[in-house]
Design a protein around this motif. Sequence first.
Motif, short mmCIF file in Angstrom:
data_model
loop_
_atom_site.label_atom_id
_atom_site.label_comp_id
_atom_site.label_asym_id
_atom_site.label_seq_id
_atom_site.Cartn_x
_atom_site.Cartn_y
_atom_site.Cartn_z
N THR A 122 -13.69 16.63 0.32
CA THR A 122 -14.93 16.62 0.56
C THR A 122 -15.00 14.64 0.49
N GLY A 123 -16.44 14.31 1.40
CA GLY A 123 -16.47 12.75 0.93
C GLY A 123 -14.93 11.91 1.07
N THR A 124 -15.34 11.44 -0.05
CA THR A 124 -14.21 9.96 -0.52
C THR A 124 -13.16 10.52 -0.95
N GLY A 125 -13.31 12.20 -1.53
CA GLY A 125 -12.07 12.83 -1.91
C GLY A 125 -10.92 13.38 -1.52
N GLU A 169 -9.99 17.56 -8.79
CA GLU A 169 -10.54 16.55 -10.11
C GLU A 169 -11.88 16.48 -9.08
N ASP A 170 -12.62 15.90 -9.80
CA ASP A 170 -14.03 15.85 -9.82
C ASP A 170 -13.66 14.30 -9.34
N TYR A 171 -14.90 13.74 -7.83
CA TYR A 171 -14.87 12.75 -7.08
C TYR A 171 -16.39 12.84 -6.75
N GLY A 179 -13.42 15.94 -5.21
CA GLY A 179 -14.36 15.81 -4.58
C GLY A 179 -16.24 16.48 -5.09
N ASN A 180 -16.23 16.88 -4.39
CA ASN A 180 -18.55 16.80 -5.44
C ASN A 180 -17.99 17.98 -6.22
N PRO A 181 -18.30 18.44 -7.45
CA PRO A 181 -17.90 18.68 -8.10
C PRO A 181 -18.88 20.81 -7.66
N GLU A 182 -19.61 20.64 -7.49
CA GLU A 182 -20.26 21.85 -6.86
C GLU A 182 -19.08 22.53 -6.13
N MET A 183 -18.71 21.81 -5.19
CA MET A 183 -17.40 22.37 -4.38
C MET A 183 -16.31 23.13 -4.90
N ILE A 184 -16.07 22.17 -6.34
CA ILE A 184 -14.69 22.29 -7.23
C ILE A 184 -15.03 23.71 -7.42
N MET A 195 -23.38 9.35 -4.75
CA MET A 195 -21.94 8.92 -5.25
C MET A 195 -21.26 8.51 -5.66
N SER A 196 -21.00 8.92 -7.10
CA SER A 196 -19.44 7.77 -6.83
C SER A 196 -18.70 8.09 -7.93
N THR A 197 -17.27 7.00 -7.95
CA THR A 197 -16.30 8.25 -8.35
C THR A 197 -15.64 8.57 -9.80
N PHE A 198 -15.15 9.63 -10.59
CA PHE A 198 -15.21 9.65 -11.57
C PHE A 198 -16.48 9.08 -12.45
N THR A 199 -16.33 8.21 -14.08
CA THR A 199 -17.51 8.39 -14.68
C THR A 199 -16.80 6.72 -14.61
N ALA A 200 -18.01 6.07 -15.03
CA ALA A 200 -18.09 4.47 -15.93
C ALA A 200 -17.19 4.09 -16.61
N LEU A 201 -16.52 3.64 -16.32
CA LEU A 201 -15.74 2.92 -17.72
C LEU A 201 -16.53 1.71 -18.63
#
Length: 273
Positions: free
Chosen positions: A132-135, A270-272, A239-244, A1-7
Amino acid sequence: MSTFTALPHMPTADKNMEKNTSEIVTSVHYWTDKLLSFRCTRPPGYVFTPGQFARLGLVAESGETFSRAYSVTSAVEEDALEFYLVLVPNGQFSELLAKLQPGDSVLVDKTSYGFMTADRFVDGEDLWMLATGTGLGPFISILQDPSVWKKFRNLVLVHCVRTSEELAYQPLLSSLSQRSQLTNGGARLTLVQATTRDTVSNGAQHLHGRITTLLENGTLESAVGHPITVDASRLMMCGNPEMITATREILAQRGMRPCRRAAPGQFVTEDYW
């Protein structure tokens, strides 16, 4: 798991400093061996709305900068910035995070980003925050904002993790209802914790199961004591995109729609991951 998209990587120090400011890490706290939060100095003039995220950069020994985006966890009036995150196996940014110590430097983008903020809602009485999680991170900041406690009648935070040891920030969350600067707004806060791998539920507000399952079978609303409705309820999901994705479908079946710039709705996400 990581947060958002790599820059995109920033190739030179000059370009780094045009967009970023170098801040000092003041503390690092491990909730588990994979979950940590850290605090750093706040750039002069840095402005954010609770729920927004910051773009952070760490410089490797090679001189290459790796950047990621993380929600700000700290209250908007604090002099420091705080972030809650997970270490990703074999992640380049996570390898640098794992070495982070007080006194180290972190690059902070001078601009804050994101639209998962409570001011997106033009009406509603109850604010549900599903994480969920760090979300959980953005909701820690949102729940320390007095204006949110004035805007809504009921605040409901639902945090779902795998095991109970991952239920971070419990002391802070438990203290919120004792802060007069918040409770003077008149809202009531309900905290609901859920675990997916622990096999036993510990009371009405410590549930077993995924958020989507608890929504579909009515357990979540029963534990909170009031239903999710189109007229009264506004929801934020992180959180988890699947949950969202699954929760969006559940809400759509109930006649709810996402907030758009030109059309007020009942939820923002917000996907996280």
